[in-house]
Scaffold this motif. Structure first.
Motif, PDB file in Angstrom:
ATOM      1  N   MET A 105       3.001  -0.182  -3.785  1.00  0.00           N
ATOM      2  CA  MET A 105       1.266  -0.706  -4.317  1.00  0.00           C
ATOM      3  C   MET A 105       0.433  -0.175  -5.056  1.00  0.00           C
ATOM      4  N   LYS A 106      -0.614  -1.065  -5.947  1.00  0.00           N
ATOM      5  CA  LYS A 106      -1.379  -0.716  -6.815  1.00  0.00           C
ATOM      6  C   LYS A 106      -2.127  -0.599  -5.890  1.00  0.00           C
ATOM      7  N   THR A 107      -3.332   0.613  -5.864  1.00  0.00           N
ATOM      8  CA  THR A 107      -4.295   1.477  -5.577  1.00  0.00           C
ATOM      9  C   THR A 107      -5.691   1.880  -6.602  1.00  0.00           C
ATOM     10  N   CYS A 108      -6.056   1.042  -5.290  1.00  0.00           N
ATOM     11  CA  CYS A 108      -7.705   0.721  -6.846  1.00  0.00           C
ATOM     12  C   CYS A 108      -9.028   1.098  -5.858  1.00  0.00           C
ATOM     13  N   ILE A 109      -9.770   1.692  -6.790  1.00  0.00           N
ATOM     14  CA  ILE A 109     -11.489   1.901  -5.132  1.00  0.00           C
ATOM     15  C   ILE A 109     -12.473   1.308  -6.761  1.00  0.00           C
ATOM     16  N   ALA A 110     -13.728   1.076  -5.921  1.00  0.00           N
ATOM     17  CA  ALA A 110     -14.916   0.230  -7.039  1.00  0.00           C
ATOM     18  C   ALA A 110     -15.647   1.589  -6.739  1.00  0.00           C
ATOM     19  N   THR A 111     -16.278   1.270  -7.432  1.00  0.00           N
ATOM     20  CA  THR A 111     -16.815   2.509  -8.192  1.00  0.00           C
ATOM     21  C   THR A 111     -18.469   2.630  -7.046  1.00  0.00           C
ATOM     22  N   VAL A 112     -18.912   1.587  -6.884  1.00  0.00           N
ATOM     23  CA  VAL A 112     -20.063   1.810  -6.128  1.00  0.00           C
ATOM     24  C   VAL A 112     -19.700   2.303  -4.543  1.00  0.00           C
ATOM     25  N   SER A 113     -18.388   3.089  -4.042  1.00  0.00           N
ATOM     26  CA  SER A 113     -18.023   3.083  -2.868  1.00  0.00           C
ATOM     27  C   SER A 113     -18.500   5.301  -3.144  1.00  0.00           C
ATOM     28  N   LEU A 114     -19.297   5.424  -4.630  1.00  0.00           N
ATOM     29  CA  LEU A 114     -18.763   6.859  -4.482  1.00  0.00           C
ATOM     30  C   LEU A 114     -19.941   7.324  -5.382  1.00  0.00           C
ATOM     31  N   ALA A 125      -8.093  11.925  -7.931  1.00  0.00           N
ATOM     32  CA  ALA A 125      -7.110  11.435  -6.049  1.00  0.00           C
ATOM     33  C   ALA A 125      -5.963  10.817  -6.497  1.00  0.00           C
ATOM     34  N   GLY A 126      -5.511  10.079  -6.662  1.00  0.00           N
ATOM     35  CA  GLY A 126      -3.859   9.304  -7.589  1.00  0.00           C
ATOM     36  C   GLY A 126      -4.247   8.078  -7.319  1.00  0.00           C
ATOM     37  N   PHE A 127      -5.657   7.185  -7.777  1.00  0.00           N
ATOM     38  CA  PHE A 127      -5.389   5.555  -7.641  1.00  0.00           C
ATOM     39  C   PHE A 127      -5.304   5.683  -9.434  1.00  0.00           C
ATOM     40  N   ASP A 128      -4.716   3.980  -9.118  1.00  0.00           N
ATOM     41  CA  ASP A 128      -4.214   3.696 -10.403  1.00  0.00           C
ATOM     42  C   ASP A 128      -5.250   2.859 -10.974  1.00  0.00           C
ATOM     43  N   GLY A 129      -5.884   2.073 -10.197  1.00  0.00           N
ATOM     44  CA  GLY A 129      -7.586   1.599 -11.050  1.00  0.00           C
ATOM     45  C   GLY A 129      -8.471   1.620 -10.314  1.00  0.00           C
ATOM     46  N   VAL A 130      -9.302   0.854 -11.005  1.00  0.00           N
ATOM     47  CA  VAL A 130     -10.540   1.049 -10.796  1.00  0.00           C
ATOM     48  C   VAL A 130     -11.578  -0.208 -11.044  1.00  0.00           C
ATOM     49  N   GLU A 131     -12.450  -0.646 -10.062  1.00  0.00           N
ATOM     50  CA  GLU A 131     -13.401  -1.839 -10.023  1.00  0.00           C
ATOM     51  C   GLU A 131     -15.029  -1.287 -10.486  1.00  0.00           C
ATOM     52  N   SER A 171      -6.752   7.645   3.047  1.00  0.00           N
ATOM     53  CA  SER A 171      -7.149   6.373   3.632  1.00  0.00           C
ATOM     54  C   SER A 171      -6.560   5.255   3.210  1.00  0.00           C
ATOM     55  N   LEU A 172      -5.952   4.888   2.431  1.00  0.00           N
ATOM     56  CA  LEU A 172      -5.307   4.046   1.433  1.00  0.00           C
ATOM     57  C   LEU A 172      -4.057   4.347   1.734  1.00  0.00           C
ATOM     58  N   ASP A 173      -3.652   5.267   1.233  1.00  0.00           N
ATOM     59  CA  ASP A 173      -1.927   6.198   1.739  1.00  0.00           C
ATOM     60  C   ASP A 173      -1.827   5.860   3.211  1.00  0.00           C
ATOM     61  N   ALA A 174      -2.723   6.381   4.186  1.00  0.00           N
ATOM     62  CA  ALA A 174      -2.441   5.438   5.331  1.00  0.00           C
ATOM     63  C   ALA A 174      -1.660   4.592   6.119  1.00  0.00           C
ATOM     64  N   LEU A 175      -2.770   3.877   5.293  1.00  0.00           N
ATOM     65  CA  LEU A 175      -2.851   2.403   5.745  1.00  0.00           C
ATOM     66  C   LEU A 175      -1.287   1.570   4.752  1.00  0.00           C
ATOM     67  N   VAL A 176      -0.754   2.351   3.820  1.00  0.00           N
ATOM     68  CA  VAL A 176      -0.146   1.812   3.236  1.00  0.00           C
ATOM     69  C   VAL A 176       0.996   1.900   4.157  1.00  0.00           C
ATOM     70  N   SER A 177       1.671   3.005   4.355  1.00  0.00           N
ATOM     71  CA  SER A 177       2.057   3.521   5.517  1.00  0.00           C
ATOM     72  C   SER A 177       2.767   2.880   7.147  1.00  0.00           C
ATOM     73  N   ARG A 178       1.557   2.525   7.585  1.00  0.00           N
ATOM     74  CA  ARG A 178       1.634   1.760   8.074  1.00  0.00           C
ATOM     75  C   ARG A 178       1.778   0.064   8.256  1.00  0.00           C
ATOM     76  N   LEU A 179       1.492   0.007   6.511  1.00  0.00           N
ATOM     77  CA  LEU A 179       2.213  -1.731   6.946  1.00  0.00           C
ATOM     78  C   LEU A 179       3.457  -2.128   6.487  1.00  0.00           C
ATOM     79  N   HIS A 180       4.277  -0.686   5.800  1.00  0.00           N
ATOM     80  CA  HIS A 180       5.486  -0.655   5.419  1.00  0.00           C
ATOM     81  C   HIS A 180       6.432  -0.885   6.784  1.00  0.00           C
ATOM     82  N   TYR A 181       5.221   0.035   8.012  1.00  0.00           N
ATOM     83  CA  TYR A 181       6.216   0.408   9.256  1.00  0.00           C
ATOM     84  C   TYR A 181       5.760  -1.684   9.871  1.00  0.00           C
ATOM     85  N   THR A 182       5.107  -1.783   9.584  1.00  0.00           N
ATOM     86  CA  THR A 182       4.894  -3.037   9.793  1.00  0.00           C
ATOM     87  C   THR A 182       6.078  -4.336   9.218  1.00  0.00           C
ATOM     88  N   THR A 183       5.882  -3.952   8.064  1.00  0.00           N
ATOM     89  CA  THR A 183       6.764  -5.234   7.333  1.00  0.00           C
ATOM     90  C   THR A 183       8.072  -4.887   6.997  1.00  0.00           C
TER      91      THR A 183
END
Length: 273
Positions: free
Chosen positions: A1-10, A24-30, A260-272
């Motif tokens: 899954m493509k990952t992204c982060i908003a610049t307001v976060s930093l 950090a390995g993100f694919d995209g940016v807001e 944190s997003l990687d951990a969420l995606v890992s849990r997501l894969h386990y759930t689905t």
């Protein structure tokens, strides 16, 4: 899954933020409009920097006071929208975030808002772009995801899509039931934020206490899984307003966000699966 982060976060300069996001390995940016305005580099240079770093500009944001205004004012809204869309195009983006009107004088007429959103969809189409419409939790008349979806359904334009933001979902007391009730074909962007449960004014809670998934008390997994199970294939984007994050080096915060997003995606894969 493509990952992204908003610049307001930093924190730091936009250039520092982009470097940290890419490292950090993100694919995209807001890209936040205020970050672009404050940048020492030109818009063209920021676009080249994103290209060189391998980052796509997935969203340019935010565009405010877009609907629920008088027809006289809306002529000015359209001019302002075209100017901001030109900037979005110059960045190499094709999506602009429009948020619901939060002002006291916003007109309580859903059909009027829908007609104005339709006109913004027409304007976005001229730029080869999509309007991503978000119902802010403190919106004057459109403040729930269901309100946003209703406005877009009435607007009925292919260049309009709905934003699902986990903070705004929970902040107004909604949850997974509201996610399941959405038409998945209309969801265009998924923003993820955790937070501690707090008894605060909504805007103060949002602007000062959001955090990365797993650092707060929200069940972030459930709505994210619900949207993805419904067929969403767009970016999974972190939009975090937190002054404490902005006081730390951008690269460190971006790395924490990616983890944190990687951990969420890992849990997501386990759930689905």
């Amino acid at each position: 899954m493509k990952t992204c982060i908003a610049t307001v976060s930093l924190g730091g300069t936009l250039e520092d933020k982009l470097d940290g996001i890419a490292a950090a390995g993100f694919d995209g940016v807001e890209i936040l409009d205020a970050d672009l305005t404050a940048a020492s580099s030109s818009t063209a240079d920021i676009r080249r920097r994103c290209d060189d770093l391998g980052l796509t500009v997935d969203l340019y944001q935010p565009f405010r006071r877009a609907e629920g205004v008088t027809e006289t004012e809306f002529a000015d809204v359209l001019q302002r929208f075209h100017r901001e869309s030109d900037i979005m195009e110059a960045l190499g983006g094709d999506a602009i975030l429009v948020v619901s009107n939060t002002d006291d004088d916003a007109i309580d007429d859903r059909d009027l808002s829908a007609s104005q959103l339709h006109a913004l969809g027409e304007a976005a189409a001229e730029h080869g772009a999509t309007v991503m419409f978000e119902a802010l939790a403190w919106g004057t008349h459109i403040n729930r995801i269901a309100d946003g979806e209703d406005a877009l359904r009435r607007a009925d334009h292919p260049s309009l899509s709905l934003v699902v933001d986990t903070f705004h979902l929970y902040a107004v007391g909604d949850g997974i039931e509201q996610i399941h009730a959405l038409d998945p074909r209309g969801i265009g962007f998924l923003q993820v934020a955790d937070a501690p449960w707090m008894d605060l004014e909504l805007i103060q809670w949002s602007r000062n206490h959001r955090c990365f998934p797993g650092d707060g008390e929200f069940d972030v997994l459930a709505p994210v899984a619900g949207v993805i199970e419904a067929g969403y294939t767009g970016p999974l984007s972190l939009e975090i307003f937190n002054p404490g994050y902005r006081e730390r080096p951008a690269a460190d915060v971006a790395a924490h966000g990616a983890e944190s997003l990687d951990a969420l995606v890992s849990r997501l894969h386990y759930t689905t699966t």
